[in-house]
Design a protein around this motif. Structure first.
Motif, PDB file in Angstrom:
ATOM      1  N   ARG A   6       0.858  -1.179   0.000  1.00  0.00           N
ATOM      2  CA  ARG A   6       0.000   0.000   0.000  1.00  0.00           C
ATOM      3  C   ARG A   6       0.897   1.232   0.000  1.00  0.00           C
ATOM      4  O   ARG A   6       1.800   1.350   0.824  1.00  0.00           O
ATOM      5  N   LEU A   7       0.652   2.129  -0.936  1.00  0.00           N
ATOM      6  CA  LEU A   7       1.394   3.379  -1.014  1.00  0.00           C
ATOM      7  C   LEU A   7       0.453   4.517  -0.658  1.00  0.00           C
ATOM      8  O   LEU A   7      -0.708   4.538  -1.100  1.00  0.00           O
ATOM      9  N   THR A   8       0.933   5.434   0.152  1.00  0.00           N
ATOM     10  CA  THR A   8       0.191   6.644   0.475  1.00  0.00           C
ATOM     11  C   THR A   8       1.025   7.815  -0.013  1.00  0.00           C
ATOM     12  O   THR A   8       2.173   7.994   0.414  1.00  0.00           O
ATOM     13  N   ILE A   9       0.455   8.579  -0.941  1.00  0.00           N
ATOM     14  CA  ILE A   9       1.177   9.674  -1.590  1.00  0.00           C
ATOM     15  C   ILE A   9       0.592  10.980  -1.086  1.00  0.00           C
ATOM     16  O   ILE A   9      -0.624  11.193  -1.136  1.00  0.00           O
ATOM     17  N   SER A  10       1.448  11.853  -0.581  1.00  0.00           N
ATOM     18  CA  SER A  10       0.968  13.132  -0.060  1.00  0.00           C
ATOM     19  C   SER A  10       1.654  14.285  -0.777  1.00  0.00           C
ATOM     20  O   SER A  10       2.690  14.131  -1.401  1.00  0.00           O
ATOM     21  N   GLY A  11       1.035  15.454  -0.643  1.00  0.00           N
ATOM     22  CA  GLY A  11       1.484  16.658  -1.333  1.00  0.00           C
ATOM     23  C   GLY A  11       0.320  17.199  -2.140  1.00  0.00           C
ATOM     24  O   GLY A  11      -0.848  16.963  -1.817  1.00  0.00           O
ATOM     25  N   ARG A  12       0.619  17.898  -3.235  1.00  0.00           N
ATOM     26  CA  ARG A  12      -0.443  18.354  -4.141  1.00  0.00           C
ATOM     27  C   ARG A  12      -0.676  17.224  -5.137  1.00  0.00           C
ATOM     28  O   ARG A  12      -0.041  17.176  -6.199  1.00  0.00           O
ATOM     29  N   THR A  42      -4.646  12.928   0.603  1.00  0.00           N
ATOM     30  CA  THR A  42      -3.630  12.030   0.053  1.00  0.00           C
ATOM     31  C   THR A  42      -4.247  11.150  -1.034  1.00  0.00           C
ATOM     32  O   THR A  42      -5.461  11.133  -1.227  1.00  0.00           O
ATOM     33  N   VAL A  43      -3.386  10.427  -1.723  1.00  0.00           N
ATOM     34  CA  VAL A  43      -3.799   9.400  -2.669  1.00  0.00           C
ATOM     35  C   VAL A  43      -3.313   8.070  -2.119  1.00  0.00           C
ATOM     36  O   VAL A  43      -2.158   7.950  -1.693  1.00  0.00           O
ATOM     37  N   ALA A  68       1.585  17.729 -10.392  1.00  0.00           N
ATOM     38  CA  ALA A  68       1.643  17.195  -9.027  1.00  0.00           C
ATOM     39  C   ALA A  68       2.892  17.730  -8.332  1.00  0.00           C
ATOM     40  O   ALA A  68       3.904  18.015  -8.965  1.00  0.00           O
ATOM     41  N   ASP A  69       2.795  17.860  -7.031  1.00  0.00           N
ATOM     42  CA  ASP A  69       3.939  18.233  -6.200  1.00  0.00           C
ATOM     43  C   ASP A  69       3.968  17.243  -5.038  1.00  0.00           C
ATOM     44  O   ASP A  69       3.359  17.467  -3.999  1.00  0.00           O
ATOM     45  N   VAL A  70       4.650  16.122  -5.263  1.00  0.00           N
ATOM     46  CA  VAL A  70       4.669  15.033  -4.285  1.00  0.00           C
ATOM     47  C   VAL A  70       5.648  15.373  -3.169  1.00  0.00           C
ATOM     48  O   VAL A  70       6.807  15.684  -3.418  1.00  0.00           O
ATOM     49  N   GLU A  71       5.155  15.330  -1.947  1.00  0.00           N
ATOM     50  CA  GLU A  71       6.001  15.578  -0.782  1.00  0.00           C
ATOM     51  C   GLU A  71       6.554  14.288  -0.205  1.00  0.00           C
ATOM     52  O   GLU A  71       7.678  14.249   0.277  1.00  0.00           O
ATOM     53  N   ARG A  72       5.712  13.211  -0.249  1.00  0.00           N
ATOM     54  CA  ARG A  72       6.140  11.975   0.391  1.00  0.00           C
ATOM     55  C   ARG A  72       5.376  10.791  -0.199  1.00  0.00           C
ATOM     56  O   ARG A  72       4.215  10.896  -0.531  1.00  0.00           O
ATOM     57  N   VAL A  73       6.073   9.652  -0.298  1.00  0.00           N
ATOM     58  CA  VAL A  73       5.451   8.381  -0.662  1.00  0.00           C
ATOM     59  C   VAL A  73       5.775   7.406   0.465  1.00  0.00           C
ATOM     60  O   VAL A  73       6.937   7.080   0.677  1.00  0.00           O
ATOM     61  N   GLU A  74       4.753   6.997   1.188  1.00  0.00           N
ATOM     62  CA  GLU A  74       4.923   6.024   2.268  1.00  0.00           C
ATOM     63  C   GLU A  74       4.539   4.650   1.755  1.00  0.00           C
ATOM     64  O   GLU A  74       3.544   4.510   1.052  1.00  0.00           O
ATOM     65  N   ARG A  75       5.325   3.641   2.106  1.00  0.00           N
ATOM     66  CA  ARG A  75       5.079   2.267   1.666  1.00  0.00           C
ATOM     67  C   ARG A  75       4.855   1.380   2.871  1.00  0.00           C
ATOM     68  O   ARG A  75       5.543   1.520   3.882  1.00  0.00           O
TER      69      ARG A  75
END
Length: 92
Positions: A6-12, A42-43, A68-75
């Protein structure tokens, strides 16, 4: 063997075509799963398939689509929910 993450993508990442981009990127890598917006901005993405393909998708998600302006991708490890194909799901 199918691996799931599972990926959680944050930012714009909402309102910039991120989900449609993620579907195309995952399909190109032969992955199954889904992507959806979350109410917290988030996405969330469930990727199922070969570990190397998931790694490649996670790397691509750090850039995302134009706009998009991705700040972080959590796995995080996830359960394979049996999804076939890769598509969008409703916001949760």
């Amino acid at each position: 063997m199918r691996h799931a993450e599972r990926l959680t993508i944050s930012g714009r990442v909402q309102g910039v075509g991120y989900r449609a981009w993620a579907v195309a990127a995952a399909q190109r890598k032969g992955l199954e799963g889904w992507v959806r917006n979350r109410r917290d901005g988030t996405v969330e993405l469930l990727a199922i398939g070969e570990r190397e393909a998931i790694d490649a998708l996670a790397t691509a998600c750090r850039a995302g689509p134009p706009g998009a302006d991705v700040e972080r991708v959590e796995r995080a490890p996830a359960q394979d929910d049996g999804t076939e194909g890769f598509g969008q799901r409703p916001t949760e």
